[in-house]
Design a protein around this motif. Structure first.
Motif, PDB file in Angstrom:
ATOM      1  N   ALA A  27       0.830  -1.207   0.000  1.00 12.15           N
ATOM      2  CA  ALA A  27       0.000   0.000   0.000  1.00 12.15           C
ATOM      3  C   ALA A  27       0.862   1.255   0.000  1.00 12.15           C
ATOM      4  CB  ALA A  27      -0.930  -0.006   1.212  1.00 12.15           C
ATOM      5  N   LEU A  28       1.957   1.208   0.705  1.00  8.89           N
ATOM      6  CA  LEU A  28       2.868   2.351   0.767  1.00  8.89           C
ATOM      7  C   LEU A  28       3.467   2.642  -0.608  1.00  8.89           C
ATOM      8  CD1 LEU A  28       4.258   4.421   2.619  1.00  8.89           C
ATOM      9  CD2 LEU A  28       6.080   2.748   2.963  1.00  8.89           C
ATOM     10  N   VAL A  29       3.932   1.595  -1.277  1.00  2.98           N
ATOM     11  CA  VAL A  29       4.552   1.768  -2.598  1.00  2.98           C
ATOM     12  C   VAL A  29       3.507   2.218  -3.624  1.00  2.98           C
ATOM     13  CG1 VAL A  29       5.772   0.607  -4.462  1.00  2.98           C
ATOM     14  CG2 VAL A  29       6.322   0.051  -2.094  1.00  2.98           C
ATOM     15  N   ILE A  30       2.361   1.559  -3.630  1.00  4.61           N
ATOM     16  CA  ILE A  30       1.306   1.905  -4.594  1.00  4.61           C
ATOM     17  C   ILE A  30       0.747   3.288  -4.296  1.00  4.61           C
ATOM     18  CG2 ILE A  30      -1.016   1.308  -5.405  1.00  4.61           C
ATOM     19  CD1 ILE A  30      -0.267  -1.646  -4.895  1.00  4.61           C
ATOM     20  N   GLY A  31       0.485   3.579  -3.032  1.00  4.66           N
ATOM     21  CA  GLY A  31      -0.090   4.868  -2.663  1.00  4.66           C
ATOM     22  C   GLY A  31       0.803   6.039  -3.026  1.00  4.66           C
ATOM     23  N   VAL A  32       2.083   5.909  -2.749  1.00  7.52           N
ATOM     24  CA  VAL A  32       3.028   6.981  -3.074  1.00  7.52           C
ATOM     25  C   VAL A  32       3.146   7.141  -4.596  1.00  7.52           C
ATOM     26  CG1 VAL A  32       5.456   7.688  -2.977  1.00  7.52           C
ATOM     27  CG2 VAL A  32       4.325   6.792  -0.928  1.00  7.52           C
ATOM     28  N   SER A  33       3.197   6.030  -5.308  1.00  2.00           N
ATOM     29  CA  SER A  33       3.339   6.079  -6.776  1.00  2.00           C
ATOM     30  C   SER A  33       2.110   6.711  -7.423  1.00  2.00           C
ATOM     31  CB  SER A  33       3.552   4.669  -7.321  1.00  2.00           C
ATOM     32  OG  SER A  33       4.712   4.072  -6.783  1.00  2.00           O
ATOM     33  N   VAL A  34       0.939   6.213  -7.045  1.00  3.07           N
ATOM     34  CA  VAL A  34      -0.296   6.715  -7.661  1.00  3.07           C
ATOM     35  C   VAL A  34      -0.587   8.140  -7.207  1.00  3.07           C
ATOM     36  CG1 VAL A  34      -2.785   6.348  -7.890  1.00  3.07           C
ATOM     37  CG2 VAL A  34      -1.229   4.391  -7.894  1.00  3.07           C
ATOM     38  N   GLY A  35      -0.367   8.439  -5.929  1.00  2.00           N
ATOM     39  CA  GLY A  35      -0.584   9.794  -5.436  1.00  2.00           C
ATOM     40  C   GLY A  35       0.300  10.809  -6.142  1.00  2.00           C
ATOM     41  N   SER A  36       1.545  10.448  -6.393  1.00  2.00           N
ATOM     42  CA  SER A  36       2.465  11.343  -7.109  1.00  2.00           C
ATOM     43  C   SER A  36       2.035  11.518  -8.561  1.00  2.00           C
ATOM     44  CB  SER A  36       3.890  10.785  -7.047  1.00  2.00           C
ATOM     45  OG  SER A  36       4.342  10.699  -5.709  1.00  2.00           O
ATOM     46  N   ALA A 204       0.675  16.262  -0.298  1.00  2.00           N
ATOM     47  CA  ALA A 204       2.048  16.644   0.049  1.00  2.00           C
ATOM     48  C   ALA A 204       2.752  17.331  -1.120  1.00  2.00           C
ATOM     49  CB  ALA A 204       2.831  15.406   0.481  1.00  2.00           C
ATOM     50  N   TRP A 205       2.281  17.079  -2.330  1.00  2.00           N
ATOM     51  CA  TRP A 205       2.831  17.753  -3.510  1.00  2.00           C
ATOM     52  C   TRP A 205       2.195  19.130  -3.719  1.00  2.00           C
ATOM     53  CZ3 TRP A 205       7.110  16.447  -5.931  1.00  2.00           C
ATOM     54  CH2 TRP A 205       7.550  15.119  -5.923  1.00  2.00           C
ATOM     55  N   GLN A 206       1.548  19.653  -2.688  1.00  2.00           N
ATOM     56  CA  GLN A 206       0.942  20.995  -2.701  1.00  2.00           C
ATOM     57  C   GLN A 206      -0.272  21.073  -3.634  1.00  2.00           C
ATOM     58  OE1 GLN A 206       2.228  23.194  -0.398  1.00  2.00           O
ATOM     59  NE2 GLN A 206       3.498  21.414   0.080  1.00  2.00           N
ATOM     60  N   ILE A 207      -0.964  19.956  -3.791  1.00  2.00           N
ATOM     61  CA  ILE A 207      -2.193  19.942  -4.585  1.00  2.00           C
ATOM     62  C   ILE A 207      -3.367  20.282  -3.668  1.00  2.00           C
ATOM     63  CG2 ILE A 207      -3.777  18.515  -5.934  1.00  2.00           C
ATOM     64  CD1 ILE A 207      -1.171  19.182  -7.379  1.00  2.00           C
ATOM     65  N   THR A 208      -4.179  21.237  -4.082  1.00  2.00           N
ATOM     66  CA  THR A 208      -5.375  21.594  -3.320  1.00  2.00           C
ATOM     67  C   THR A 208      -6.615  21.190  -4.108  1.00  2.00           C
ATOM     68  OG1 THR A 208      -5.367  23.821  -4.282  1.00  2.00           O
ATOM     69  CG2 THR A 208      -4.248  23.524  -2.172  1.00  2.00           C
ATOM     70  N   HIS A 209      -7.634  20.753  -3.406  1.00  2.00           N
ATOM     71  CA  HIS A 209      -8.878  20.340  -4.034  1.00  2.00           C
ATOM     72  C   HIS A 209      -9.957  21.400  -3.823  1.00  2.00           C
ATOM     73  CE1 HIS A 209      -7.298  16.309  -4.823  1.00  2.00           C
ATOM     74  NE2 HIS A 209      -6.810  16.328  -3.605  1.00  2.00           N
ATOM     75  N   THR A 210     -10.910  21.430  -4.732  1.00  2.00           N
ATOM     76  CA  THR A 210     -11.989  22.414  -4.665  1.00  2.00           C
ATOM     77  C   THR A 210     -12.818  22.233  -3.396  1.00  2.00           C
ATOM     78  OG1 THR A 210     -12.118  22.339  -7.090  1.00  2.00           O
ATOM     79  CG2 THR A 210     -13.930  23.405  -5.929  1.00  2.00           C
TER      80      THR A 210
END
Length: 419
Positions: A27-36, A204-210
């Protein structure tokens, strides 16, 4: 003797701990990869949207963009052209690893679609990107078939959660979307863990959501309940209309035998429609209009125009997703209902926002949770009722043709399917 039994009991937990550790690491590897990847995609999508709005002349190039997308998928992407439906098929009957090229192809196709003026969303891109990235680890770690199904669910969960900033809804959506009327609980822990990691990484990549606001909620009364049922029925019928429009236009475009020409011809009609309407309000994601629908009266026909243009865009072969346009359709429909329904405008827009999505995807639980994540938990009863009623009145088939019907929503649909 008692001490020995205690030691044996503790030793018996070791396999469970190793099992949990295995999935937490994955989950850590997939989450970081997909989130990025979602962060990169959302940043790029924001850039192309701003460029298009500042240079509206570029919409004239939509047929050319359609040709590029059509040729790319025809010659290099035939194995992944089914998109979300391919992921669902692999979940039900696994045959081969999702080709990794699904991720870059759908990202590029979606960015071209939005840059040049198509009406599409971002959920399809995020889900396909998440599934393609996650399935790489099936190959790397040589996981068994049962584990691979969990991996695909995790990819869908991570993509959905990170692109919308709704980890709870993303986790439930991945579990609920597979089979209408059933959920796969074996993957529930993995789905929630990876959803949180992916959403955290994207943020964490400074993405903000509406942000959306429902400042006032009516007190629940019998009359209010009847109005909620009424609006839920309309939201469900609208979801049904969207699904049927997608199927109708897809069938229409299949008459064009050479697939790369479909988005070219579709692009011509969409560009002409934008020129005729004299506004870019109904193309792209439409987020400014969605936000306005919570506080400013919109044209009564706004939801219908967005429905037609989106169904036409995606059926022609342009890339993206259906969910954000469904948010637009539902929010503006709720806004229009404010003219005669005695509920606050923002509440009606919020109910429509998730209820039309619920009916079109057959995921009422995920949509209810999403509504509470986005609008606040105090409106959960209103949101939940609207989502489940829309789900009941949207027909037995949604926008995902590969979604298996695990059980009919109502005996009426069983009777109808036999006719």
């Amino acid at each position: 003797m008692t001490h020995l039994k205690s030691i044996i009991a503790q030793l018996q937990q070791i396999p469970h701990l190793s099992y949990l550790l295995k999935w937490v690491l994955l989950a850590l590897v997939i989450g970081v990869s997909v989130g990025s990847a979602s962060a990169f995609f959302l940043t790029s999508l924001n850039w192309v949207t701003n460029f298009r709005e500042s240079n509206t002349w570029i919409i004239a190039l939509l047929p050319l963009g359609g040709l590029i997308i059509g040729l790319t998928y025809h010659y290099y992407g035939t194995s992944v052209v089914k998109g979300n439906n391919l992921l669902l098929e692999e979940l039900h009957t696994p045959t081969q690893i999702i080709p990794f090229k699904m991720a870059p192809l759908v990202i590029i196709g979606t960015l071209v679609t939005h840059l040049l003026g198509g009406s599409a969303g971002r959920e399809g891109t995020a889900v396909q990107m998440g599934g393609a990235i996650a399935d790489r680890f099936t190959h790397i770690f040589k996981l068994i078939e049962t584990d691979r199904k969990i991996i695909l669910i995790m990819g869908i969960s991570a993509g959905f959660a990170s692109v919308f900033g709704t980890p709870l809804a993303g986790a439930i959506f991945a579990l609920e979307v597979m089979v209408l009327g059933r959920m796969r609980y074996k993957a529930i822990a993995q789905s929630f863990i990876v959803a949180y990691i992916a959403d955290y990484t994207c943020t964490a990549w400074q993405i903000t959501h509406t942000q959306y606001q429902i400042p006032f909620i009516s007190a629940m009364q019998p009359v209010i309940l009847l109005w909620i049922v009424f609006t839920g029925i309309l939201f469900g019928i609208t979801a049904f209309l969207f699904s049927q429009s997608m199927h109708f236009f897809s069938g229409l475009f299949k008459h064009i035998k050479y697939p790369p020409l479909r988005p070219v011809i579709g692009g011509v009609f969409i560009a002409l429609a934008v020129w005729t309407l004299g506004t870019t309000k109904y193309i792209g994601l439409g987020i400014p209009t969605i936000v306005e629908a919570f506080s400013i009266q919109q044209p009564e026909y706004a939801f219908l125009l967005k429905l037609i243009i989106t169904a036409f865009t995606l059926s022609a072969g342009f890339k993206g997703g259906e969910v954000t346009p469904l948010f637009f359709i539902g929010a503006t429909l709720g806004n229009a209902l404010f003219l005669f329904v005695p509920l606050p405008m923002a509440l009606l827009a919020g109910m429509g926002f998730v209820a039309v999505f619920s009916g079109a995807t057959n995921t009422p639980i995920a949509c209810t949770v999403m509504g509470m994540e986005l609008f606040g938990y105090e409106c959960g009863l209103y949101i939940g009722l609207a989502c489940f009623i829309a789900y009941l009145f949207s027909g037995n088939k949604g926008i995902y043709t590969s979604q298996i019907v695990g059980g009919p929503k109502h005996y009426f649909y069983t009777w109808l399917s036999k006719k």
